[in-house]
Design a protein around this motif. Structure first.
Motif, PDB file in Angstrom:
ATOM      1  N   ARG A  67      -2.858  -8.297   4.844  1.00 23.47           N
ATOM      2  CA  ARG A  67      -3.034  -8.003   6.277  1.00 23.47           C
ATOM      3  C   ARG A  67      -2.720  -9.218   7.147  1.00 23.47           C
ATOM      4  O   ARG A  67      -2.314  -9.066   8.296  1.00 23.47           O
ATOM      5  CB  ARG A  67      -4.460  -7.504   6.535  1.00 23.47           C
ATOM      6  CG  ARG A  67      -4.722  -6.093   5.994  1.00 23.47           C
ATOM      7  CD  ARG A  67      -6.050  -5.539   6.484  1.00 23.47           C
ATOM      8  NE  ARG A  67      -7.184  -6.247   5.916  1.00 23.47           N
ATOM      9  CZ  ARG A  67      -7.792  -5.904   4.781  1.00 23.47           C
ATOM     10  NH1 ARG A  67      -7.347  -4.864   4.084  1.00 23.47           N
ATOM     11  NH2 ARG A  67      -8.816  -6.599   4.322  1.00 23.47           N
ATOM     12  N   PRO A  71      -0.111  -7.352   9.859  1.00 26.20           N
ATOM     13  CA  PRO A  71      -1.311  -6.807  10.516  1.00 26.20           C
ATOM     14  C   PRO A  71      -1.317  -5.280  10.570  1.00 26.20           C
ATOM     15  O   PRO A  71      -2.389  -4.666  10.606  1.00 26.20           O
ATOM     16  CB  PRO A  71      -1.234  -7.426  11.920  1.00 26.20           C
ATOM     17  CG  PRO A  71      -0.452  -8.691  11.740  1.00 26.20           C
ATOM     18  CD  PRO A  71       0.566  -8.361  10.692  1.00 26.20           C
ATOM     19  N   ASP A  72      -0.136  -4.664  10.575  1.00 24.50           N
ATOM     20  CA  ASP A  72      -0.052  -3.202  10.605  1.00 24.50           C
ATOM     21  C   ASP A  72       0.166  -2.629   9.211  1.00 24.50           C
ATOM     22  O   ASP A  72       0.826  -1.597   9.039  1.00 24.50           O
ATOM     23  CB  ASP A  72       1.058  -2.756  11.547  1.00 24.50           C
ATOM     24  CG  ASP A  72       2.436  -3.297  11.143  1.00 24.50           C
ATOM     25  OD1 ASP A  72       2.475  -4.276  10.358  1.00 24.50           O
ATOM     26  OD2 ASP A  72       3.451  -2.757  11.601  1.00 24.50           O
ATOM     27  N   ALA A  74       0.387  -0.771   5.881  1.00 25.36           N
ATOM     28  CA  ALA A  74       0.220   0.611   5.452  1.00 25.36           C
ATOM     29  C   ALA A  74       0.219   0.650   3.925  1.00 25.36           C
ATOM     30  O   ALA A  74       0.761  -0.264   3.279  1.00 25.36           O
ATOM     31  CB  ALA A  74       1.352   1.475   6.001  1.00 25.36           C
ATOM     32  N   ASP A  77       3.317  -0.161   2.006  1.00 24.52           N
ATOM     33  CA  ASP A  77       3.850  -1.526   2.087  1.00 24.52           C
ATOM     34  C   ASP A  77       3.517  -2.355   0.852  1.00 24.52           C
ATOM     35  O   ASP A  77       4.091  -3.432   0.665  1.00 24.52           O
ATOM     36  CB  ASP A  77       3.299  -2.247   3.326  1.00 24.52           C
ATOM     37  CG  ASP A  77       3.805  -1.659   4.624  1.00 24.52           C
ATOM     38  OD1 ASP A  77       4.953  -1.185   4.638  1.00 24.52           O
ATOM     39  OD2 ASP A  77       3.055  -1.684   5.618  1.00 24.52           O
TER      40      ASP A  77
END
Length: 458
Positions: A67, A71-72, A74, A77
């Motif tokens: 993260r 930060p986004d 999923a 990922d």
């Protein structure tokens, strides 16, 4: 050959392009094949482990690091670690063996060699050998297979430990390396020093069993060379094991000491490091970042980073550059992740690196010599200079944050008797100098903070 290698984190690179290895556009390969490069290391092409992926998705410490980079983040990922290998077969999601063959052909067409990984210390917990050859692994007192580790850190939770003292495991390693060598021109061996008898015995003690008479790498590499005499072998090496691993058969070993000195220390420390024998230095691989290290733009920002890059590019030995380094990426991406964060490219830095890599290919010819520098009683700033020469080139670096004046002692009496035209290959500046002065007095330099010269003369 002292190769200049460009490392690509294969999974996120392909994800960003939206293709497999078989589908990379020719224009992309053209961009990769920058003048001055000799090879491409496609890091992380082997089949990743579903069991290892499950660990990565449930481990909170790993998740925090993911993260921080994304930060986004999923779920999709997280692809799993390329160093948690289930099989040494190219992952189908990257294009499989056929895709790798296409990529290799595209690189060859552009005069580039292909490098791939091998992980000798450990495998995924669902690797076929775990069930088929349990004697290849280190077992703990309770009978369980140990997690992979090095002696200074806690075990890695997603892998299991191979036993370097097992003759069956050694034979399997030679066979696996031979299979990889059929698909590429060079192999980078992860954490190679962990398999030396001394380090392995210190790490595992009685759990590993008796220490063999023969060392791991000479035995394995000797077998490999019988079938693939020309494959290039690179050792990821730490703890001052570089010379040992060179003697045991590796063509090149990581120069982590130089990296640490460039990041944390001064010109005097770097100069001492470069006083080592040329035979040793020519079998080192220099770098400022790779998938394990922080991004150079973050650790070596501004002028210091450029000065360090000039050093790495123009020293003897091999050179390793990393995808995103030229563009100034600052986010260190964990190898588990399948996507890069969006970052603005630094066009000026990219242009600098392209000029540097091309210029270095021109100047690194002939024999390399470390040069001494001199100053004056009231000005000893020359101690911040680094200087060396190739047959027709001189490199001078002010490795400090203040201006420096000094004399570079060339010791080239044959320069006397004519005028010389010195051209800086990085910025195009031209300096006219008397050969008699160069021979008798040396080369006077006046460099700004972190300033450099990469001079050819004619």
């Amino acid at each position: 050959m002292k190769p200049v290698i460009y490392e690509i984190d294969t999974w996120p690179w392909l994800a960003g392009l939206g293709v497999t290895l078989a589908e990379v556009p020719g224009a992309v390969w053209d961009e990769v094949a920058a003048p001055g490069l000799d090879g491409v290391w496609l890091m992380g092409v082997w089949e990743r482990s579903p069991a290892g992926l499950a660990v990565a998705r449930s481990n909170e410490e790993l998740q925090r690091s993911f993260r921080e980079a994304l930060p986004d983040l999923a779920p999709e990922d997280v692809a799993g670690s390329p160093y948690c290998v289930r099989r040494y077969r190219v992952d189908d999601r990257l294009g499989g063996p056929e895709g790798l063959a296409v990529a290799r052909a595209e690189l060859r067409r552009r005069g580039l060699r292909l490098y791939l990984d091998y992980v000798p210390n450990h495998v995924a917990p669902d690797h076929p050998a775990v069930a088929g050859h349990p004697d290849w692994f280190v077992r703990l007192d309770d009978g369980s297979i140990a997690h992979g580790r090095d002696p200074y850190f806690p075990p890695w939770p997603d892998v299991v430990q191979l036993n370097a003292f097992s003759q069956g495991m050694r034979a399997a390693t030679a066979a696996a390396l031979a299979g990889i060598a059929e698909q590429c021109d060079g192999i980078r061996c992860d954490m190679a020093m962990l398999l030396t008898n001394e380090v392995f015995a210190r790490t595992w003690g009685q759990s590993a069993g008796p220490v063999p008479e023969s060392e791991f790498w000479p035995q394995v590499i000797g077998t490999l060379r019988e079938r693939h005499p020309d494959v290039e072998l690179i050792a990821e090496a730490y703890w001052d094991t570089e010379w040992l691993l060179q003697e045991q058969g590796f063509d090149f070993c990581y120069d982590k000491r130089l990296y640490d000195r460039l990041v944390h220390e001064d010109a005097g420390s770097i100069r001492k490091h470069l006083a080592a024998g040329l035979e040793y230095q020519e079998k080192l691989i220099r770098f400022l970042e790779n998938h394990d290290e922080p991004r150079a733009a973050a650790t070596l920002p501004g002028g210091r980073g450029r000065a360090a890059a000039v050093a790495v590019a123009t020293l003897p030995g091999a050179v390793l550059w990393h995808d995103g380094q030229f563009e100034g990426r600052r986010t260190h991406l964990p190898v588990f992740l399948a996507r890069y964060p969006a970052e603005q490219a630094d066009g000026g830095l990219r242009d600098f690196y392209r000029r540097l890599v091309g210029a270095a290919a021109e100047v690194r010819t002939g024999r390399w010599r470390l040069l001494e520098t001199a100053g004056w009683p009231d000005n000893q700033s020359h101690q911040n200079l680094l200087a060396w020469a190739w047959d027709s080139a001189i490199v001078v670096i002010n490795y400090s944050d203040h201006p420096v004046q000094g004399i570079v002692e060339l010791n080239r009496p044959e320069l006397a008797g004519r005028a010389w035209r010195l051209t800086d290959r990085l910025d195009g500046r031209v300096f006219e100098r008397s050969g008699s002065d160069l021979a008798a007095k040396g080369l006077y330099v006046d460099l700004s903070p972190w300033g450099t010269h990469v001079l050819t003369y004619q």
